[in-house]
Design a protein around this motif. Sequence first.
Motif, PDB file in Angstrom:
ATOM      1  N   PHE A  42     -32.465  -6.363 -44.810  1.00  0.00           N
ATOM      2  CA  PHE A  42     -32.808  -6.065 -45.929  1.00  0.00           C
ATOM      3  C   PHE A  42     -33.696  -4.719 -45.843  1.00  0.00           C
ATOM      4  O   PHE A  42     -35.135  -4.889 -45.885  1.00  0.00           O
ATOM      5  N   THR A  43     -33.101  -3.339 -46.342  1.00  0.00           N
ATOM      6  CA  THR A  43     -34.541  -1.912 -46.802  1.00  0.00           C
ATOM      7  C   THR A  43     -34.162  -1.575 -47.072  1.00  0.00           C
ATOM      8  O   THR A  43     -34.128  -0.538 -48.235  1.00  0.00           O
ATOM      9  N   GLY A  44     -33.151  -2.043 -48.457  1.00  0.00           N
ATOM     10  CA  GLY A  44     -32.521  -1.922 -50.053  1.00  0.00           C
ATOM     11  C   GLY A  44     -30.832  -1.411 -50.263  1.00  0.00           C
ATOM     12  O   GLY A  44     -30.221  -1.075 -48.934  1.00  0.00           O
ATOM     13  N   ILE A  45     -30.767  -1.139 -51.402  1.00  0.00           N
ATOM     14  CA  ILE A  45     -29.679  -0.827 -51.961  1.00  0.00           C
ATOM     15  C   ILE A  45     -28.983   0.420 -51.249  1.00  0.00           C
ATOM     16  O   ILE A  45     -27.872   0.867 -50.491  1.00  0.00           O
ATOM     17  N   ALA A  46     -29.698   1.357 -50.705  1.00  0.00           N
ATOM     18  CA  ALA A  46     -29.396   2.604 -49.895  1.00  0.00           C
ATOM     19  C   ALA A  46     -28.778   2.471 -48.547  1.00  0.00           C
ATOM     20  O   ALA A  46     -27.658   2.681 -47.914  1.00  0.00           O
TER      21      ALA A  46
END
Length: 132
Positions: free
Chosen positions: A103-107
Motif C-alpha cells: 500500500f503506497t497511499g490513495i494516489a
Amino acid sequence: RIRFLFGGVRRKVFGEDCALSKHPLVFVGQDVQPGVHPHCAAHVACADFTALIRHYKFTDDPFGRDVQSVQGATISHGEDRQRLDIVQNDPDLTLFSPTSRPFTGIAGLQENGFLVRSAQFSAFVDESVTND
C-alpha cells in the motif's frame, strides 16, 4: 465509471466470489433504500469518486469466528465452511500472493485504477489543497 469489484484475497485463496465494493456511506434521500444488502443500497446516485475502507477480514481469530458460525449455522452461504475445509486441509496455507503490492497511499490506488475520481472531483481536491 465505477466498477463493482469482486474476489480479492478471498477468491485467490478460498475460491469465494465475494463483493469488494459497497455503498456504506449513503445520503438517505427520497426513495433511497439503505442497507438492502450488506454491500449495496438501492435507488442511490453514486458520487464521482471511490474511497478506501481498510477492513481486515483476517485478523482477530478469523477461523475461530468461522467455527462459531458453522456450529451455530448463522451463515447460510457456506463460505465459512469452505474456508475451514481449506484451512484444515492445507497446513502451509498463506494469504500471500506474488501479485500483491504494498500500500503506497490513495494516489497509488487511483493511478492503478483500483480507486477512481472524476476530473471535476480532482479539480475540487486540487483547489482545496492549494487553498489550505
